[in-house]
Scaffold this motif. Structure first.
Motif, PDB file in Angstrom:
ATOM      1  N   ASN A   1       0.823  -1.217   0.000  1.00 25.59           N
ATOM      2  CA  ASN A   1       0.000   0.000   0.000  1.00 25.59           C
ATOM      3  C   ASN A   1       0.854   1.264   0.000  1.00 25.59           C
ATOM      4  O   ASN A   1       0.436   2.307  -0.512  1.00 25.59           O
ATOM      5  CB  ASN A   1      -0.926   0.008   1.217  1.00 25.59           C
ATOM      6  N   ASN A   2       2.043   1.171   0.604  1.00 21.95           N
ATOM      7  CA  ASN A   2       2.935   2.344   0.641  1.00 21.95           C
ATOM      8  C   ASN A   2       3.850   2.435  -0.568  1.00 21.95           C
ATOM      9  O   ASN A   2       4.367   3.500  -0.879  1.00 21.95           O
ATOM     10  CB  ASN A   2       3.809   2.291   1.898  1.00 21.95           C
ATOM     11  N   CYS A   3       4.077   1.298  -1.228  1.00 24.65           N
ATOM     12  CA  CYS A   3       5.057   1.231  -2.317  1.00 24.65           C
ATOM     13  C   CYS A   3       4.676   2.144  -3.488  1.00 24.65           C
ATOM     14  O   CYS A   3       3.522   2.147  -3.938  1.00 24.65           O
ATOM     15  CB  CYS A   3       5.180  -0.208  -2.808  1.00 24.65           C
ATOM     16  N   ILE A   4       5.651   2.911  -3.969  1.00 26.20           N
ATOM     17  CA  ILE A   4       5.415   3.815  -5.101  1.00 26.20           C
ATOM     18  C   ILE A   4       5.995   3.250  -6.400  1.00 26.20           C
ATOM     19  O   ILE A   4       6.060   3.943  -7.416  1.00 26.20           O
ATOM     20  CB  ILE A   4       6.013   5.203  -4.819  1.00 26.20           C
TER      21      ILE A   4
ATOM     22  N   CYS B   1       9.019   2.552  -7.381  1.00 29.50           N
ATOM     23  CA  CYS B   1      10.193   3.234  -7.932  1.00 29.50           C
ATOM     24  C   CYS B   1      11.293   2.256  -8.345  1.00 29.50           C
ATOM     25  O   CYS B   1      12.220   2.621  -9.075  1.00 29.50           O
ATOM     26  CB  CYS B   1      10.745   4.240  -6.930  1.00 29.50           C
ATOM     27  N   ASN B   2      11.191   1.029  -7.829  1.00 30.10           N
ATOM     28  CA  ASN B   2      12.142  -0.047  -8.143  1.00 30.10           C
ATOM     29  C   ASN B   2      13.576   0.220  -7.684  1.00 30.10           C
ATOM     30  O   ASN B   2      14.513  -0.436  -8.143  1.00 30.10           O
ATOM     31  CB  ASN B   2      12.146  -0.350  -9.651  1.00 30.10           C
ATOM     32  N   LYS B   3      13.749   1.168  -6.764  1.00 27.98           N
ATOM     33  CA  LYS B   3      15.089   1.422  -6.251  1.00 27.98           C
ATOM     34  C   LYS B   3      15.625   0.212  -5.485  1.00 27.98           C
ATOM     35  O   LYS B   3      16.826  -0.056  -5.486  1.00 27.98           O
ATOM     36  CB  LYS B   3      15.078   2.657  -5.348  1.00 27.98           C
ATOM     37  N   CYS B   4      14.725  -0.510  -4.832  1.00 27.85           N
ATOM     38  CA  CYS B   4      15.140  -1.706  -4.079  1.00 27.85           C
ATOM     39  C   CYS B   4      15.727  -2.756  -5.011  1.00 27.85           C
ATOM     40  O   CYS B   4      16.722  -3.414  -4.684  1.00 27.85           O
ATOM     41  CB  CYS B   4      13.960  -2.270  -3.289  1.00 27.85           C
ATOM     42  N   ASN B   5      15.120  -2.922  -6.172  1.00 29.86           N
ATOM     43  CA  ASN B   5      15.618  -3.895  -7.140  1.00 29.86           C
ATOM     44  C   ASN B   5      16.982  -3.486  -7.683  1.00 29.86           C
ATOM     45  O   ASN B   5      17.860  -4.318  -7.907  1.00 29.86           O
ATOM     46  CB  ASN B   5      14.646  -4.042  -8.305  1.00 29.86           C
ATOM     47  N   LYS B   6      17.150  -2.185  -7.901  1.00 32.09           N
ATOM     48  CA  LYS B   6      18.391  -1.698  -8.505  1.00 32.09           C
ATOM     49  C   LYS B   6      19.595  -1.861  -7.579  1.00 32.09           C
ATOM     50  O   LYS B   6      20.710  -2.094  -8.047  1.00 32.09           O
ATOM     51  CB  LYS B   6      18.221  -0.231  -8.906  1.00 32.09           C
ATOM     52  N   VAL B   7      19.369  -1.717  -6.268  1.00 32.54           N
ATOM     53  CA  VAL B   7      20.511  -1.801  -5.339  1.00 32.54           C
ATOM     54  C   VAL B   7      20.796  -3.225  -4.874  1.00 32.54           C
ATOM     55  O   VAL B   7      21.857  -3.476  -4.310  1.00 32.54           O
ATOM     56  CB  VAL B   7      20.287  -0.905  -4.095  1.00 32.54           C
ATOM     57  N   CYS B   8      19.879  -4.141  -5.093  1.00 31.88           N
ATOM     58  CA  CYS B   8      20.071  -5.507  -4.597  1.00 31.88           C
ATOM     59  C   CYS B   8      21.267  -6.162  -5.280  1.00 31.88           C
ATOM     60  O   CYS B   8      21.266  -6.328  -6.510  1.00 31.88           O
ATOM     61  CB  CYS B   8      18.815  -6.348  -4.832  1.00 31.88           C
ATOM     62  N   PRO B   9      22.295  -6.558  -4.527  1.00 26.10           N
ATOM     63  CA  PRO B   9      23.479  -7.177  -5.133  1.00 26.10           C
ATOM     64  C   PRO B   9      23.230  -8.584  -5.654  1.00 26.10           C
ATOM     65  O   PRO B   9      24.042  -9.124  -6.402  1.00 26.10           O
ATOM     66  CB  PRO B   9      24.493  -7.191  -3.992  1.00 26.10           C
ATOM     67  N   MET B  10      22.100  -9.188  -5.256  1.00 25.51           N
ATOM     68  CA  MET B  10      21.784 -10.545  -5.674  1.00 25.51           C
ATOM     69  C   MET B  10      20.657 -10.584  -6.700  1.00 25.51           C
ATOM     70  O   MET B  10      20.099 -11.639  -6.998  1.00 25.51           O
ATOM     71  CB  MET B  10      21.419 -11.397  -4.455  1.00 25.51           C
ATOM     72  N   HIS B  11      20.292  -9.410  -7.221  1.00 27.10           N
ATOM     73  CA  HIS B  11      19.319  -9.293  -8.315  1.00 27.10           C
ATOM     74  C   HIS B  11      17.949  -9.890  -7.978  1.00 27.10           C
ATOM     75  O   HIS B  11      17.305 -10.533  -8.813  1.00 27.10           O
ATOM     76  CB  HIS B  11      19.858  -9.946  -9.583  1.00 27.10           C
ATOM     77  N   ILE B  12      17.498  -9.677  -6.754  1.00 27.84           N
ATOM     78  CA  ILE B  12      16.185 -10.179  -6.333  1.00 27.84           C
ATOM     79  C   ILE B  12      15.119  -9.156  -6.683  1.00 27.84           C
ATOM     80  O   ILE B  12      15.319  -7.950  -6.515  1.00 27.84           O
ATOM     81  CB  ILE B  12      16.177 -10.448  -4.811  1.00 27.84           C
TER      82      ILE B  12
ATOM     83  N   THR C   1      17.568   1.788   1.188  1.00 31.79           N
ATOM     84  CA  THR C   1      17.429   2.645   0.007  1.00 31.79           C
ATOM     85  C   THR C   1      15.995   3.093  -0.231  1.00 31.79           C
ATOM     86  O   THR C   1      15.765   4.134  -0.869  1.00 31.79           O
ATOM     87  CB  THR C   1      17.944   1.890  -1.237  1.00 31.79           C
ATOM     88  N   CYS C   2      15.033   2.343   0.272  1.00 33.68           N
ATOM     89  CA  CYS C   2      13.620   2.661   0.020  1.00 33.68           C
ATOM     90  C   CYS C   2      13.300   4.096   0.472  1.00 33.68           C
ATOM     91  O   CYS C   2      13.542   4.465   1.625  1.00 33.68           O
ATOM     92  CB  CYS C   2      12.722   1.675   0.762  1.00 33.68           C
ATOM     93  N   PRO C   3      12.734   4.932  -0.421  1.00 34.19           N
ATOM     94  CA  PRO C   3      12.481   6.339  -0.099  1.00 34.19           C
ATOM     95  C   PRO C   3      11.217   6.583   0.737  1.00 34.19           C
ATOM     96  O   PRO C   3      11.029   7.688   1.253  1.00 34.19           O
ATOM     97  CB  PRO C   3      12.348   6.990  -1.472  1.00 34.19           C
ATOM     98  N   VAL C   4      10.359   5.572   0.850  1.00 36.19           N
ATOM     99  CA  VAL C   4       9.088   5.745   1.565  1.00 36.19           C
ATOM    100  C   VAL C   4       9.152   5.014   2.901  1.00 36.19           C
ATOM    101  O   VAL C   4       9.390   3.802   2.945  1.00 36.19           O
ATOM    102  CB  VAL C   4       7.895   5.219   0.731  1.00 36.19           C
ATOM    103  N   LYS C   5       8.961   5.742   3.967  1.00 39.93           N
ATOM    104  CA  LYS C   5       9.055   5.188   5.310  1.00 39.93           C
ATOM    105  C   LYS C   5       8.068   4.038   5.515  1.00 39.93           C
ATOM    106  O   LYS C   5       6.917   4.106   5.064  1.00 39.93           O
ATOM    107  CB  LYS C   5       8.798   6.287   6.340  1.00 39.93           C
ATOM    108  N   ASP C   6       8.529   2.996   6.197  1.00 40.10           N
ATOM    109  CA  ASP C   6       7.717   1.834   6.569  1.00 40.10           C
ATOM    110  C   ASP C   6       7.190   1.034   5.375  1.00 40.10           C
ATOM    111  O   ASP C   6       6.221   0.286   5.503  1.00 40.10           O
ATOM    112  CB  ASP C   6       6.538   2.253   7.459  1.00 40.10           C
ATOM    113  N   THR C   7       7.833   1.189   4.226  1.00 39.24           N
ATOM    114  CA  THR C   7       7.439   0.363   3.080  1.00 39.24           C
ATOM    115  C   THR C   7       8.186  -0.963   3.112  1.00 39.24           C
ATOM    116  O   THR C   7       7.604  -2.028   2.961  1.00 39.24           O
ATOM    117  CB  THR C   7       7.716   1.088   1.749  1.00 39.24           C
ATOM    118  N   LEU C   8       9.487  -0.902   3.329  1.00 37.19           N
ATOM    119  CA  LEU C   8      10.297  -2.105   3.514  1.00 37.19           C
ATOM    120  C   LEU C   8      10.795  -2.126   4.953  1.00 37.19           C
ATOM    121  O   LEU C   8      11.467  -1.193   5.402  1.00 37.19           O
ATOM    122  CB  LEU C   8      11.482  -2.120   2.551  1.00 37.19           C
TER     123      LEU C   8
END
Length: 398
Positions: free
Chosen positions: A175-178, A180-191, A213-220
């Motif tokens: 519900n909070n996720c926007i 942006c896929n920043k989490c995917n981009k920084v993941c060193p294991m390509h998850i 890295t997630c820009p939205v608080k309490d999303t991850l």
């Protein structure tokens, strides 16, 4: 966790990674078995923390990746279809090494850059091939994220399998996720973090970069795995059993540790099948000898009674436990049975076999034996990585 600034957490992680290298140099991971069991317990609970926070070779790849970023070297990605195939490789290699005892397995293990780096940090010399594989994967890390960790690390595959049922995980609030896929981009294991409510991939190394890295608080966030009401009755007993097993393992290992790299509590003994042999003329006693195994120097103690070899004990070695035990159980028994140090080597464990034979002969010579010949371990170092050596002493290759 999110009350602490991301940069502070990254700094803490960097310090822990540095300590991981220092602790390995000090022998903490090899000399203190309870350390390994504690890491195993953390893996059960939180995932492959060792890979993301401690592993020296993982740290080296990551730091070189950061250097590549500073040098503005463009990071490349492997095509998705190929990546899905490559990801399976480390699990295939894990299955092969667990199920198959064959010469070519030693070739694979000897080309493991993580193990080679660990051996170097422990003060052992490396072959040219060992340095080459380290250089290949570290330099590739400038362009690709953790290439060895992602596709070939057997140890990482073990930790990934162990962490499959971890109760503490990374959770995503859709519900909070926007998106942006920043989490995917920084993941060193390509998850693909952005597509799941929980990060439960066996590839996850618990580095927490996605959370930081997630820009939205309490999303991850990091917390206990959400359990549906109907599954709670089954889940909590399972967690309790796992927790009890880990605690029991820690206690047992701290009290009853038996490893090929530590002093062995079980000593192979036996009655001689011949009257006299290599120990003829040697006074009763326990004698120490040194030989060269697959991963370096090994030390044995040979017990002589009534001019006969009665027992052989390995007191120091860095050879892999599985393969050393395979050689030790056969070679030591054969030496006692034949009363001769120069027995047949065990195929698939030749270097460990040669190390034991060389050390036993060395011990008997040190004891003043006049009926034993020195065994020269002339297995060439450069051939440990695939080329089969020739000569009378060996019939297999580690």
């Amino acid at each position: 966790m999110m009350n602490i600034k991301p940069n502070v957490i990254r700094m803490i992680r960097c310090i822990v990674q540095g300590l991981g290298i220092l602790f390995l140099i000090m022998g903490l991971f090899t000399g203190y078995p309870i350390t390994k069991v504690l890491l195993l317990g953390i893996t059960f609970a939180m995932g492959a923390v060792f890979c993301g926070w401690v592993c020296p070779f993982g740290t080296l790849q990551e730091w070189l990746g950061m250097l590549g970023g500073k040098l503005e070297i463009k990071k490349r990605t492997i095509p998705k279809e190929l990546k899905q195939v490559l990801v399976c490789l480390r699990y295939v290699l894990l299955i092969i090494t667990l199920l198959i005892s064959a010469d070519f397995i030693f070739s694979l293990l000897s080309l493991n850059p993580r193990s080679n780096l660990a051996l170097f940090l422990l003060g052992n010399s490396l072959t040219a091939a060992g340095w080459i594989v380290i250089c290949i994967f570290t330099l590739t890390s400038l362009i690709y994220k953790r290439p060895f960790c992602n596709y070939l690390c057997i140890e990482g595959a073990k930790y990934g399998c162990i962490s499959a049922l971890r109760p503490i995980t990374i959770k995503r609030n859709a519900n909070n996720c926007i998106n942006c896929n920043k989490c995917n981009k920084v993941c060193p294991m390509h998850i693909d973090v952005a597509s799941h409510e929980q990060v439960r991939s066996m590839q996850c190394i618990s580095c927490m970069e996605c959370v930081l890295t997630c820009p939205v608080k309490d999303t991850l966030t990091v917390g206990l795995m959400p359990i549906k009401e109907k599954n709670k009755k089954a889940a909590f007993p399972l967690i309790a059993i796992i927790t009890f097993t880990v605690i029991a393992g820690i206690v047992y290992s701290s009290m009853h540790y038996d490893s090929a790299a530590a002093e062995k509590s079980n000593i192979i003994t036996g009655e001689a099948a011949v009257a006299y042999g290599d120990a003829k003329g040697i006074a009763d006693g326990i004698y120490t000898g040194v030989g060269t195994g697959f991963r370096g120097e090994m030390t044995v103690q040979v017990t002589v009674e009534n001019e006969l070899i009665r027992a052989i004990e390995i007191t120091k070695t860095t050879d892999d436990a599985k393969w050393l035990e395979r050689a030790y159980s056969t070679v030591a028994s054969e030496i006692i049975s034949s009363q001769a140090a120069d027995v047949e080597a065990v195929s698939g464990a030749t270097y460990s076999s040669m190390g034991i034979k060389e050390a036993v002969a060395n011990a008997l010579i040190n004891a003043g034996g006049e009926h034993v010949e020195a065994i020269i371990n002339d297995l060439p170092k450069e051939d440990r990585h695939g080329k089969r050596p020739r000569g009378r002493h060996f019939d297999g290759l580690e």
